[in-house]
Design a protein around this motif. Structure first.
Motif: not given
Length: 612
Positions: A55-70
């Motif tokens: 799902l979502d093959l773009s770099p936007a889905a790469a992990q580890p993923m960080t929440c920009s707000e928290t």
């Protein structure tokens, strides 16, 4: 679908080095990308992730993923099938998304809903969240434990990973064997029925729970899902089954890469294939057809079901979207060796060679998502002779001899199967002697392990004395299905293939667990509700045929002809603490082996792969 690791308790560069070893050990789970991230607070925590892009093959889905707000960080293995619906709910609360996948939905959901998040999710998952505000680790698995997650606690911290091999790589060795797990497996073929593994000090995170692990190691757990008891939810009718299976399948077809079904020609896979074809072309759905496994050698032709699958695909108007893979049933030594290594723990049937080969062929054909029928037999009473034998035993226990005789005559269950069930009602000393003498895998347990395991035999006896209703429930939640899920995960992820199982949608499972046995099966058929629900979608020969053999039926009868002699010669003699290896080697030289003999062979091959 991916692989994850988490390390806490090492400092500075050391933690990153340890994490790298673990991540490299599970590279096969995610060949499309990788990432490491250090979460630095009072206790250094490193997250690692191997990505299989679905799902979502773009770099936007790469992990580890960080929440920009928290500042929270997540690593996640699995799929949240209803992520689009959850995303809409979160957008209504003001959240803005940067990508188009499900991982970001989890991060936002934890920020908004906290501990209530996971009850909203329909999917399969294992994940870890580092919570910046507290420094705590949150670990969670899906309700049925479809996706694995293991934990190993050290003197100064812990390790989490999708596979045990990653923990072994991080600590530079496997722990000692767990004798309790070996005993349970050699006695009944059970594993994954508890949090323990075949290794001391490595446990599975409990399905259906959330674990909050503080920086000092203190762990708080709570269930986010409880399987309902009698009267707590509606039971199933055929129309409900049809609606829920179709919806569960449609959800599991959401993907940004093509999906195929595994088609045996039997009921379950035919339902999923027909439903997949009907859903093709929907939003974010690309159903590419079906894969069928068969046999290339004439000797195994009687087990081959490809002709039935070919006929079905033609009748469904999709003959051009059918892939047939044929193999010789008898494995070579290197193939069997790799299967053992991949599974990493003993497995109760060599028939899984078929799925191992099928997932390899699926990946070689360019696909990496399949829908499969795991869980249907356990959830919908797909083993009528197994459960009818228990019903006969219940009638005999209650003194209803005429009822027992009628069931025996109508069901076709042989007296020997009923006798096997009745044997578990014998006094424990008598049962112990009988098992030791008549079941080869039990006879091969070392004298020391047997003497030390009387309490475990008593617990196994309690389990085997379950009635029909309780047996169905335990097969789904604690015994049969968890073992199947582990074998499926390891075989599929060996080749970077994701398996989605519509019959394991929790909405179906919890209602099936409450449905009366007599509605799930009759005297000759299991899965009656499934047959009724999809009778008009499938040819009658498929909808009402007896249970098919399925994947791998030929392989399970070839143990005596497998290339075992040299492999067993290489088993370290230290296995003698658990198994009579000299007797096993002698017995393996003879043909016509009892079906439980494989359990001892599997333990020996596992021990060789880990400790040689």
């Amino acid at each position: 679908m991916c692989g994850l690791i988490a390390v806490r308790g090492h400092h500075g560069d050391a933690a990153m080095i340890v994490a790298r070893r673990g991540l490299d050990a599970i590279a096969h789970r995610g060949p499309d990308g990788e990432g490491l991230h250090a979460c630095d607070r009072d206790a250094v925590t490193v997250f690692g992730h191997r990505r299989l892009s679905i799902l979502d093959l773009s770099p936007a889905a790469a992990q580890p993923m960080t929440c920009s707000e928290t500042g929270n960080v997540v690593v996640f293995n699995g799929e949240i099938y209803n992520f689009l619906e959850l995303r809409e709910q979160l957008e209504a609360k003001g959240h803005c998304f940067h990508g188009n996948g499900d991982t970001e939905v989890l991060l936002a959901g934890w920020r908004v809903w906290g501990r209530e998040l996971f009850a909203r999710c329909n999917g399969m998952w294992a994940l870890a969240i580092w919570e910046r505000a507290s420094g705590d680790l949150i670990a969670c698995r899906d309700r049925l434990g479809v996706k694995p997650l293991y934990i190993h606690r050290t003197r100064d911290g812990l390790m989490l990973a999708s596979e045990i091999r990653a923990i072994a790589a991080m600590r530079r060795s496997y722990p000692e064997p767990n004798p309790d797990a070996i005993f349970d497996f050699m006695t009944l073929g059970q594993s994954e029925h508890a949090s323990q593994t075949f290794f001391r000090d490595i446990d599975a995170v409990t399905p259906g729970q959330v674990w909050r692990i503080a920086q000092d190691g203190t762990t708080t757990t709570w269930p986010y899902h409880r399987w309902p008891g009698a009267g707590a939810a509606q039971t199933l009718e055929a129309k409900d089954v049809r609606e829920l299976v179709r919806d569960a399948t449609a959800l599991r077809l959401r993907s940004d890469v093509p999906t195929v079904s595994l088609l045996s020609g039997g009921l379950d896979s035919s339902i999923l294939t027909a439903t997949g074809l009907a859903c093709d072309g929907g939003p974010r759905v690309a159903f590419a057809g079906a894969f069928t496994y068969g046999y290339a050698d004439e000797e195994s032709a009687r087990f081959d079901e490809t002709a039935s699958a070919i006929d079905l695909m033609r009748e469904l108007g999709a003959a051009g979207r059918h892939h047939v893979h044929k193999a010789r049933a008898l494995p070579e030594a290197d193939e069997l060796d790799d299967l053992v290594r991949v599974q990493e723990e003993p497995f109760n049937t060599p028939s899984i060679l078929a799925s191992y080969r099928t997932y390899r062929a699926v990946r070689e054909a360019g696909y990496k998502v399949v829908i499969s029928g795991e869980g249907s037999d356990e959830t919908f009473g797909g083993y009528p002779s197994r459960y009818q034998a228990l019903a006969i035993r219940e009638a005999l226990r209650a003194g209803r001899l005429p009822s027992a005789l009628r069931l025996l005559a109508r069901s076709g269950v042989g007296p020997s199967r009923v006798a096997n069930r009745l044997a578990w009602d014998l006094p424990l000393p008598v049962l112990a002697k009988l098992l030791r003498r008549r079941r080869p895998s039990v006879g091969l347990i070392s004298d020391a392990l047997w003497a030390a395991s009387r309490r475990r035999l008593a617990a196994l006896q309690d389990d085997m004395r379950s009635g029909v209703r309780e047996r169905l429930r335990r097969d789904v939640l604690t015994t049969s299905l968890p073992h199947i899920l582990r074998m499926t995960d390891r075989n599929s992820m060996r080749f970077g293939v994701e398996v989605r199982s519509p019959f394991l949608d929790y909405r179906l499972v919890e209602r099936a667990l409450l449905t009366p046995v007599q509605r799930l099966m009759d005297d000759t058929h299991g899965k009656v509700l499934l047959r009724q629900a999809f009778a008009r979608d499938l040819p009658e020969r498929v909808a009402w045929q007896p249970k098919t053999r399925g994947f791998g039926h030929a392989e399970q009868f070839l143990v005596s002809r497998m290339p075992l002699r040299e492999m067993l010669d290489e088993v370290p003699e230290s296995i003698g603490a658990y198994l009579d290896i000299a007797r096993l080697r002698r017995d393996a030289a003879f043909g016509d082996l009892h079906t439980t003999f494989w359990l001892a062979v599997s333990v020996a091959l596992w021990y060789r792969s880990i400790y040689a």
